[in-house]
Design an enzyme around this catalytic site. Structure first.
Site, short mmCIF file in Angstrom:
data_model
loop_
_atom_site.label_atom_id
_atom_site.label_comp_id
_atom_site.label_asym_id
_atom_site.label_seq_id
_atom_site.Cartn_x
_atom_site.Cartn_y
_atom_site.Cartn_z
CB THR A 174 6.55 2.17 -9.14
OG1 THR A 174 7.51 3.04 -8.53
CG2 THR A 174 5.24 2.93 -9.19
NE ARG A 202 13.94 9.63 -5.46
CZ ARG A 202 13.19 8.78 -6.17
NH1 ARG A 202 12.29 8.04 -5.57
NH2 ARG A 202 13.32 8.69 -7.47
CB VAL A 203 9.50 13.28 -2.89
CG1 VAL A 203 8.16 13.04 -3.58
CG2 VAL A 203 9.30 13.43 -1.39
N GLY A 204 10.03 10.86 -5.23
CA GLY A 204 10.14 10.58 -6.66
C GLY A 204 9.00 11.19 -7.45
CG ASP A 205 8.08 9.17 -11.05
OD1 ASP A 205 8.74 8.55 -10.18
OD2 ASP A 205 7.47 8.62 -11.97
CB THR A 225 7.06 2.19 -13.12
OG1 THR A 225 8.19 1.54 -12.49
CG2 THR A 225 6.73 1.47 -14.41
N GLY A 226 9.77 4.10 -13.15
CA GLY A 226 11.14 4.20 -13.67
C GLY A 226 11.92 5.23 -12.88
N GLY A 228 12.68 8.13 -11.32
CA GLY A 228 11.72 9.18 -10.96
C GLY A 228 12.18 10.60 -11.21
#
Ligand code: ASP
Length: 307
Positions: A174, A202-205, A225-226, A228
């Protein structure tokens, strides 16, 4: 009043054992270019928001990092990008999720903030805001990199054997930036292709305000970052600000608590960058490395990968 800028290029760094001097130099150069782009804005007395967008654009344009050009692939072989911006003075925020088209998804996020009454747009609605803002679009060739495509094939092959990849560089990444400008205002921006072989949709953080991105002049600006899903469930970015606001913790204490005590024991591998109202910077991470760097008024640009 001094300014401060920190950036990250993801916590999914190449394992030290697989790093070469040439690759390492290329990562440092990419980070330095992004810091210089943000610093140019702050040096002239520009706004933190403009600085973080400039820095993130430079990272999105750099195929080495998982955002914009060089984004990872979903399990279907498509690319779906998430991005967000937030301004600390007003708590205005904008985000996009699952988009493919704008070369700089972070600018699409900013367009959502500035041109609509909404915070998060997806799909055709997000793309039409980007078109109205006359943002440049790229095609599949523009966004493609052989290394991300190969990473998808390797990940799918391992998955077919019932194994998950142990190489963080193959899994995720990210980019992000946080800044405090000379007027004392804070801003954060984050952009990502997400995680390799993620499910389509899929949606991350990253585009979730308070999870992967947050800014509030009273406390701090944060970009994460990581992993999510864990950042989202622990509302990682907002939690740093909450610890400062309610517990009176310093930026360093709050950021390191969230990364080491909340995320790490709960499968939340990764890290974050944060800046507070005084321009102090924290960049904790709980994994092997995090591409990162910072610059403050009158100081030299510094970039790091491992501890
Ligand atoms: N946080 C990103 C996501 O889950 C990935 C990463 O930062 O490595 O989409």
């Amino acid at each position: 009043m001094t300014y401060a800028l920190a950036i990250h290029g993801g916590a999914g760094t190449i394992l030290r054992s697989k790093m070469t001097p040439e690759k390492e130099a290329a990562y440092h150069a990419g980070l330095a270019r992004a810091l210089a782009a943000g610093q140019a804005v702050l040096d002239e007395g520009g706004a933190a928001l403009d600085a973080v967008v400039a820095a993130v654009c430079a990272l999105e344009d750099e195929p080495l990092f998982n955002a914009g050009r060089g984004a990872v692939y979903t399990s279907d072989g498509t690319q779906e990008m998430d991005a967000a911006v937030m301004e600390g003075a007003t708590r205005r925020a904008g985000a996009v999720a699952g988009i493919f088209g704008p070369r700089n998804p972070v600018k699409a996020a900013r367009a959502v903030m500035e041109r609509t009454p909404h915070v998060l747009l997806i799909g055709e609605g997000a793309l039409s805001v980007a078109r109205e803002a006359e943002l440049p679009f790229g095609d599949a060739d523009y966004f493609h990199t052989d290394s991300r495509w190969d990473a998808l094939q390797a990940t799918l092959a391992m998955r077919a054997e019932g194994r998950e990849t142990d190489d963080p560089a193959r899994r995720h990444g990210t980019v992000g930036a946080v800044a405090r400008d000379r007027d004392g205002h804070l801003a954060a921006a984050t952009s990502t292709g997400g995680m390799t072989a993620k499910a389509p949709g899929r949606v991350g953080d990253t585009p979730i305000i308070g999870a992967g991105t947050f800014a509030d002049d009273a406390t701090c600006a944060v970009s994460g970052t990581g992993h999510g899903e864990i950042f989202t469930r622990w509302t990682a970015a907002a939690e740093v600000a909450a610890r400062m606001r309610h517990r009176g913790e310093s930026l360093e204490q709050a950021a390191s608590h969230v990364v080491m005590q909340d995320l790490a024991p709960n499968d939340g591998s990764g890290g974050l960058i944060a800046v507070d109202a005084a321009g102090r910077i924290a960049m904790p991470f709980n994994c092997e490395g995090m591409y990162r760097g910072c610059v403050t008024d009158g100081a030299d640009i510094r970039t790091f990968i491992y501890r």
